[in-house]
Design a protein around this motif. Structure first.
Motif, short mmCIF file in Angstrom:
data_model
loop_
_atom_site.label_atom_id
_atom_site.label_comp_id
_atom_site.label_asym_id
_atom_site.label_seq_id
_atom_site.Cartn_x
_atom_site.Cartn_y
_atom_site.Cartn_z
N ALA A 172 0.83 -1.22 0.00
CA ALA A 172 0.00 0.00 0.00
C ALA A 172 0.86 1.26 0.00
O ALA A 172 0.47 2.29 -0.56
N ALA A 173 2.04 1.18 0.62
CA ALA A 173 2.93 2.35 0.67
C ALA A 173 3.46 2.68 -0.72
O ALA A 173 3.58 3.85 -1.10
N ILE A 174 3.76 1.65 -1.51
CA ILE A 174 4.25 1.85 -2.87
C ILE A 174 3.15 2.49 -3.73
O ILE A 174 3.39 3.46 -4.46
N LYS A 175 1.95 1.96 -3.60
CA LYS A 175 0.80 2.49 -4.36
C LYS A 175 0.50 3.92 -3.94
O LYS A 175 0.21 4.79 -4.78
N GLN A 176 0.58 4.19 -2.61
CA GLN A 176 0.31 5.55 -2.11
C GLN A 176 1.29 6.55 -2.70
O GLN A 176 0.92 7.65 -3.11
N LEU A 177 2.57 6.16 -2.77
CA LEU A 177 3.59 7.06 -3.31
C LEU A 177 3.38 7.30 -4.80
O LEU A 177 3.56 8.42 -5.29
N GLN A 178 2.95 6.26 -5.51
CA GLN A 178 2.67 6.41 -6.94
C GLN A 178 1.54 7.43 -7.15
O GLN A 178 1.62 8.30 -8.04
N PRO A 193 8.95 2.66 -10.26
CA PRO A 193 8.20 1.51 -9.73
C PRO A 193 9.09 0.54 -8.93
O PRO A 193 10.28 0.39 -9.24
N SER A 194 8.49 -0.06 -7.92
CA SER A 194 9.19 -1.08 -7.12
C SER A 194 8.17 -2.11 -6.67
O SER A 194 6.96 -1.88 -6.76
N SER A 195 8.66 -3.25 -6.15
CA SER A 195 7.72 -4.28 -5.68
C SER A 195 8.24 -4.90 -4.39
O SER A 195 9.42 -4.77 -4.04
N THR A 196 7.34 -5.62 -3.70
CA THR A 196 7.69 -6.22 -2.41
C THR A 196 8.67 -7.40 -2.56
O THR A 196 9.23 -7.87 -1.57
N GLU A 197 8.88 -7.89 -3.78
CA GLU A 197 9.82 -9.01 -3.98
C GLU A 197 11.28 -8.53 -4.03
O GLU A 197 12.21 -9.32 -3.90
#
Length: 457
Positions: free
Chosen positions: A143-149, A161-165
């Motif tokens: 959710a933090a990645i999406k919020q920043l986007q 872009p980044s991901s939890t993996e």
């Protein structure tokens, strides 16, 4: 912010007696009051001790100039020591490095870190004309990645872009490489937070810091946590070479203890204040202005800064010309004024920055409630363009429709129309330039406080 502290200090500093000089005797009671005010504001005990001893040392034996009272001399000393406690002036971001300048954001979960990345990105783009890239190295919260986007899109900066993996270090390094190839100026790296300080978190952020070598490492902390903010700041400053602090949620903190404690504990300056939820609500921190507000002297310079950046000059000029020519303006114009005022922190936010208004603002809070301006705006939004331009056509059935559409009562619509008619009468009297000059001088603030909105004496 600082409401409680400001009230207590203002009251205690009035009681200074004496004639030609300040003595231990005539400042003893006031110093005790100041100590209590600081402790109640949740200022850390070592900071209170240091502050009181510095004030006492400077005050005892201080000569009182003929043009000043002992109280005024003491207030001047207290103000200077408040500034000293918070830093000796505004410390800007250091961006003087081979681009991209990397800024690492650290802090606990819930402190407002990701929101602050968005606000800072907007600030750098608008104020410093920088090309900014934001990236999230928080691999624990998708959710933090999406919020920043989402925030990046809102403030019109690039998002990497980044991901939890992925690993945080790999994410940050890839973002910096991308920024270098695209000739971007600044990379803001958002990091993972935890609900409490733990070894895993600190090790991870230390590794990230070593890998990306940021020019700025900013600690983001929630002002409303008071003494806990100071303790958290201490832990982070021991783990990381911090370069500054962003104090968030100061608009919800009436005590202000964190602002007075953090500089003393970390040795690093507060660089920004988060003063609201909007992505524009980030202010550079000026200790001298904040000290002035604490002592109830207002903060006119910050008010001027807000007028410069947040008031639509073209609209203000247009309204001023209309008033000068016709002696009136429409409900549409009035609504625009309300919106601009809200963008500047609302009526209460403006009052707090005006000299001598600290105490007044708490007395009239019920009458100058910002919810009232939101309600007025909703009522005007429910009107047709014709009704806004010619409010005299608004009769019974129209009033009922407007009230229903805005979620208010018919009496609220009546009250707004009455206030607006009073304003129109005032405009007619000032036709010919008086009101227009006033509105230009205030950069469009004129018309924001119609007679019906002023507190009753």
């Amino acid at each position: 912010m600082f409401e409680n502290l400001s009230q207590r200090l203002t009251q205690s500093l009035k009681s200074i007696g004496g004639r030609g000089r300040l003595t231990e005797d005539n400042i003893k009671d006031t110093l005790r009051e100041v100590r209590m005010a600081l402790l109640e504001a949740d200022v850390a005990l070592p900071v209170v001790r240091d502050f009181i001893s510095r004030v006492k040392e400077r005050a005892i034996g201080a000569e009182v100039n003929k043009s000043l009272t002992p109280g005024q001399v003491f207030i001047k000393i207290v103000q200077q020591e408040l500034e000293h406690a918070m830093g000796e002036g505004n410390v800007p971001l250091n961006l003087s490095t081979q681009p991209p300048a990397v800024i690492l954001m650290a802090g606990l979960q819930g402190a407002g870190k990701t929101t602050s990345v968005g606000k800072l990105a907007r600030y750098l783009r608008e104020k410093h004309k920088k090309k900014v890239l934001v990236v999230s190295a928080d691999v624990y919260r998708p959710a933090a990645i999406k919020q920043l986007q989402t925030l990046a899109a809102e403030v019109d900066v690039e998002f990497f872009p980044s991901s939890t993996e992925q690993k945080p270090v790999a994410i940050a390094q890839a973002a910096i490489d991308y920024a270098r190839k695209k000739f971007l100026d600044v990379v803001l790296v958002d990091t993972a937070g935890r609900t409490a300080i733990d070894e895993v978190m600190m090790t991870e952020i230390q590794q990230l810091h070593t890998a990306v070598k940021p020019i700025e490492t900013l600690f983001v902390v929630d002002a409303m946590t008071g003494q806990d903010a100071a303790n958290t700041a201490k832990a982070f400053s021991e783990a990381l070479p911090l370069t500054g602090v962003i104090l968030t949620k100061v608009d919800g903190d009436a005590r202000g203890g964190a602002a007075l404690s953090i500089r003393h504990i970390t040795g690093q300056p507060i660089k920004f204040l988060g003063v609201g939820e909007k992505n524009s609500a980030l202010e550079p921190f000026h200790p001298e202005r904040v000290a002035s507000r604490i002592l109830g002297m207002g903060d006119v310079l910050s008010l001027i800064d807000e007028l410069e950046t947040k008031v639509d000059r073209d609209k203000a000029e247009k309204v001023a010309r209309k008033v000068m020519k016709q002696g009136k303006f429409s409900l549409e114009d009035f609504r625009d004024q309300l919106v601009q005022m809200r963008d500047m922190g609302g009526m209460m936010g403006m009052l707090d920055k005006m000299p001598g208004m600290g105490n007044v603002s708490s007395q009239v809070k019920g009458q100058l409630d910002d919810k009232m301006t939101v309600r007025m705006e909703a009522i005007i939004n429910s009107m047709t363009p014709k009704e806004r331009e010619h409010p005299d056509v608004i009769k019974g059935s129209r009033k009922r429709r407007i009230a229903a559409g805005s979620g208010t009562q018919v009496q609220d619509v009546n009250k707004l129309l009455k206030q607006f008619m009073q304003m129109q009468k005032m405009m007619k009297k000032m036709k010919g330039g008086g009101m227009a000059k006033m509105m230009r001088g205030l950069g469009g603030m004129g018309g924001k406080m119609p007679p019906g909105m002023l507190p009753k004496r």
